[in-house]
Design a protein around this motif. Sequence first.
Motif, PDB file in Angstrom:
ATOM      1  N   ILE A  10       0.842  -1.203   0.000  1.00 23.35           N
ATOM      2  CA  ILE A  10       0.000   0.000   0.000  1.00 23.35           C
ATOM      3  C   ILE A  10       0.875   1.250   0.000  1.00 23.35           C
ATOM      4  CG2 ILE A  10      -1.669   1.335   1.357  1.00 23.35           C
ATOM      5  CD1 ILE A  10      -2.848  -1.385   2.254  1.00 23.35           C
ATOM      6  N   THR A  11       1.930   1.229   0.819  1.00 23.54           N
ATOM      7  CA  THR A  11       2.856   2.360   0.849  1.00 23.54           C
ATOM      8  C   THR A  11       3.534   2.531  -0.500  1.00 23.54           C
ATOM      9  OG1 THR A  11       3.260   2.044   3.209  1.00 23.54           O
ATOM     10  CG2 THR A  11       4.878   3.345   1.996  1.00 23.54           C
ATOM     11  N   ALA A  12       3.997   1.423  -1.069  1.00 19.95           N
ATOM     12  CA  ALA A  12       4.674   1.477  -2.365  1.00 19.95           C
ATOM     13  C   ALA A  12       3.738   2.003  -3.450  1.00 19.95           C
ATOM     14  CB  ALA A  12       5.198   0.094  -2.736  1.00 19.95           C
ATOM     15  N   ALA A  13       2.479   1.586  -3.418  1.00 19.26           N
ATOM     16  CA  ALA A  13       1.505   2.057  -4.401  1.00 19.26           C
ATOM     17  C   ALA A  13       1.265   3.558  -4.239  1.00 19.26           C
ATOM     18  CB  ALA A  13       0.197   1.290  -4.257  1.00 19.26           C
ATOM     19  N   PHE A  14       1.182   4.015  -2.987  1.00 20.27           N
ATOM     20  CA  PHE A  14       0.992   5.446  -2.736  1.00 20.27           C
ATOM     21  C   PHE A  14       2.188   6.245  -3.244  1.00 20.27           C
ATOM     22  CE2 PHE A  14       1.542   9.184   0.030  1.00 20.27           C
ATOM     23  CZ  PHE A  14       0.370   9.860  -0.300  1.00 20.27           C
ATOM     24  N   GLU A  15       3.398   5.759  -2.994  1.00 20.48           N
ATOM     25  CA  GLU A  15       4.605   6.446  -3.468  1.00 20.48           C
ATOM     26  C   GLU A  15       4.609   6.533  -4.988  1.00 20.48           C
ATOM     27  OE1 GLU A  15       7.800   5.465   0.086  1.00 20.48           O
ATOM     28  OE2 GLU A  15       7.457   3.932  -1.470  1.00 20.48           O
ATOM     29  N   LYS A  16       4.210   5.453  -5.629  1.00 21.59           N
ATOM     30  CA  LYS A  16       4.158   5.448  -7.097  1.00 21.59           C
ATOM     31  C   LYS A  16       3.125   6.445  -7.615  1.00 21.59           C
ATOM     32  CE  LYS A  16       3.441   2.422 -11.017  1.00 21.59           C
ATOM     33  NZ  LYS A  16       4.358   1.584 -11.692  1.00 21.59           N
ATOM     34  N   GLN A  17       1.966   6.510  -6.971  1.00 28.05           N
ATOM     35  CA  GLN A  17       0.929   7.462  -7.374  1.00 28.05           C
ATOM     36  C   GLN A  17       1.369   8.903  -7.149  1.00 28.05           C
ATOM     37  OE1 GLN A  17      -2.400   6.072  -5.083  1.00 28.05           O
ATOM     38  NE2 GLN A  17      -3.058   4.621  -6.655  1.00 28.05           N
ATOM     39  N   LEU A  18       2.057   9.150  -6.042  1.00 28.27           N
ATOM     40  CA  LEU A  18       2.538  10.495  -5.749  1.00 28.27           C
ATOM     41  C   LEU A  18       3.576  10.936  -6.779  1.00 28.27           C
ATOM     42  CD1 LEU A  18       2.423  12.886  -3.755  1.00 28.27           C
ATOM     43  CD2 LEU A  18       4.262  11.767  -2.465  1.00 28.27           C
ATOM     44  N   ALA A  19       4.498  10.036  -7.120  1.00 25.93           N
ATOM     45  CA  ALA A  19       5.504  10.346  -8.139  1.00 25.93           C
ATOM     46  C   ALA A  19       4.833  10.647  -9.478  1.00 25.93           C
ATOM     47  CB  ALA A  19       6.490   9.187  -8.273  1.00 25.93           C
ATOM     48  N   SER A  20       3.829   9.867  -9.814  1.00 25.22           N
ATOM     49  CA  SER A  20       3.096  10.074 -11.067  1.00 25.22           C
ATOM     50  C   SER A  20       2.361  11.416 -11.055  1.00 25.22           C
ATOM     51  CB  SER A  20       2.114   8.927 -11.285  1.00 25.22           C
ATOM     52  OG  SER A  20       1.338   9.151 -12.435  1.00 25.22           O
ATOM     53  N   LEU A  21       1.716  11.725  -9.935  1.00 24.34           N
ATOM     54  CA  LEU A  21       0.989  12.983  -9.800  1.00 24.34           C
ATOM     55  C   LEU A  21       1.905  14.181 -10.010  1.00 24.34           C
ATOM     56  CD1 LEU A  21      -1.527  14.679  -8.825  1.00 24.34           C
ATOM     57  CD2 LEU A  21      -0.578  14.442  -6.523  1.00 24.34           C
ATOM     58  N   LEU A  22       3.112  14.109  -9.437  1.00 28.25           N
ATOM     59  CA  LEU A  22       4.048  15.234  -9.502  1.00 28.25           C
ATOM     60  C   LEU A  22       4.996  15.155 -10.691  1.00 28.25           C
ATOM     61  CD1 LEU A  22       4.874  15.460  -5.694  1.00 28.25           C
ATOM     62  CD2 LEU A  22       3.358  16.951  -7.013  1.00 28.25           C
ATOM     63  N   ASP A  23       4.848  14.118 -11.509  1.00 30.81           N
ATOM     64  CA  ASP A  23       5.650  13.938 -12.717  1.00 30.81           C
ATOM     65  C   ASP A  23       7.150  13.869 -12.411  1.00 30.81           C
ATOM     66  OD1 ASP A  23       5.975  13.523 -15.432  1.00 30.81           O
ATOM     67  OD2 ASP A  23       6.127  15.666 -15.892  1.00 30.81           O
ATOM     68  N   VAL A  24       7.496  13.050 -11.414  1.00 35.52           N
ATOM     69  CA  VAL A  24       8.890  12.784 -11.069  1.00 35.52           C
ATOM     70  C   VAL A  24       9.094  11.269 -11.029  1.00 35.52           C
ATOM     71  CG1 VAL A  24       9.303  14.915  -9.759  1.00 35.52           C
ATOM     72  CG2 VAL A  24       8.377  12.908  -8.582  1.00 35.52           C
ATOM     73  N   PRO A  25      10.333  10.814 -11.193  1.00 36.66           N
ATOM     74  CA  PRO A  25      10.540   9.361 -11.173  1.00 36.66           C
ATOM     75  C   PRO A  25      10.536   8.732  -9.789  1.00 36.66           C
ATOM     76  CG  PRO A  25      12.601  10.502 -11.667  1.00 36.66           C
ATOM     77  CD  PRO A  25      11.530  11.545 -11.619  1.00 36.66           C
ATOM     78  N   TYR A  26      10.861   9.519  -8.745  1.00 38.27           N
ATOM     79  CA  TYR A  26      11.043   8.916  -7.427  1.00 38.27           C
ATOM     80  C   TYR A  26      10.322   9.706  -6.332  1.00 38.27           C
ATOM     81  CZ  TYR A  26      14.880   6.944 -10.122  1.00 38.27           C
ATOM     82  OH  TYR A  26      15.619   6.340 -11.101  1.00 38.27           O
ATOM     83  N   ALA A  27       9.586   8.979  -5.496  1.00 34.98           N
ATOM     84  CA  ALA A  27       8.950   9.553  -4.311  1.00 34.98           C
ATOM     85  C   ALA A  27       9.097   8.559  -3.168  1.00 34.98           C
ATOM     86  CB  ALA A  27       7.474   9.830  -4.576  1.00 34.98           C
TER      87      ALA A  27
END
Length: 198
Positions: A10-27
Amino acid sequence: EGKHFSQGGITAAFEKQLASLLDVPYAIVTHSGTAALTMSLMASGVGPGDEVIIPALTWIATGNAAAILGARVVLVDSLPDLPLMDPFEVEKKITPQTKAIIPVHMNGRSTSMDEWEEIAIEKKIMIIEDSCKALTSRSPKGYLGTSANFGCYSLGMISILSIGYGGAVVTNDKELYEKLLIIRNQGVEYSISPTALD
């Protein structure tokens, strides 16, 4: 997978969504905005004897993040007409001990990243955007927090996006991201990371 107390799928999925939202490769999610700032300073190599420049007008966490690591906090006044750190005054405060500058996007009001990037390149200083109260705010360069070495966000109770308590760091640099992963949990690595869900 569902039995992880923290840092699972769940944490990993949230990090991936946040990175996608902000258009960066890593969160990477942290336990607070202060932790996000502190971890970014640690990954920048900041420690005792170093100086970190911050605006005089900010939340105490900006300075505490540097002080926690034993660094000297150097305060800089705001622009005459905006509650944002004055780049001209910053240049006067830079010394050989200056390791990082933390410009603050005050409540979504964007500081000029072009000036900070110029200083970073010329003086070889790390730039950490304190975007703790600016998640999803934009400037012509893109989302605030995505232009410098690190961008830090708060996900606490009075933040734009609240998960109850937490924070996040984003970066475009894989090497810095890997340092953050090591710092986040005392060097313990998990089998699930944001990139593992690709």
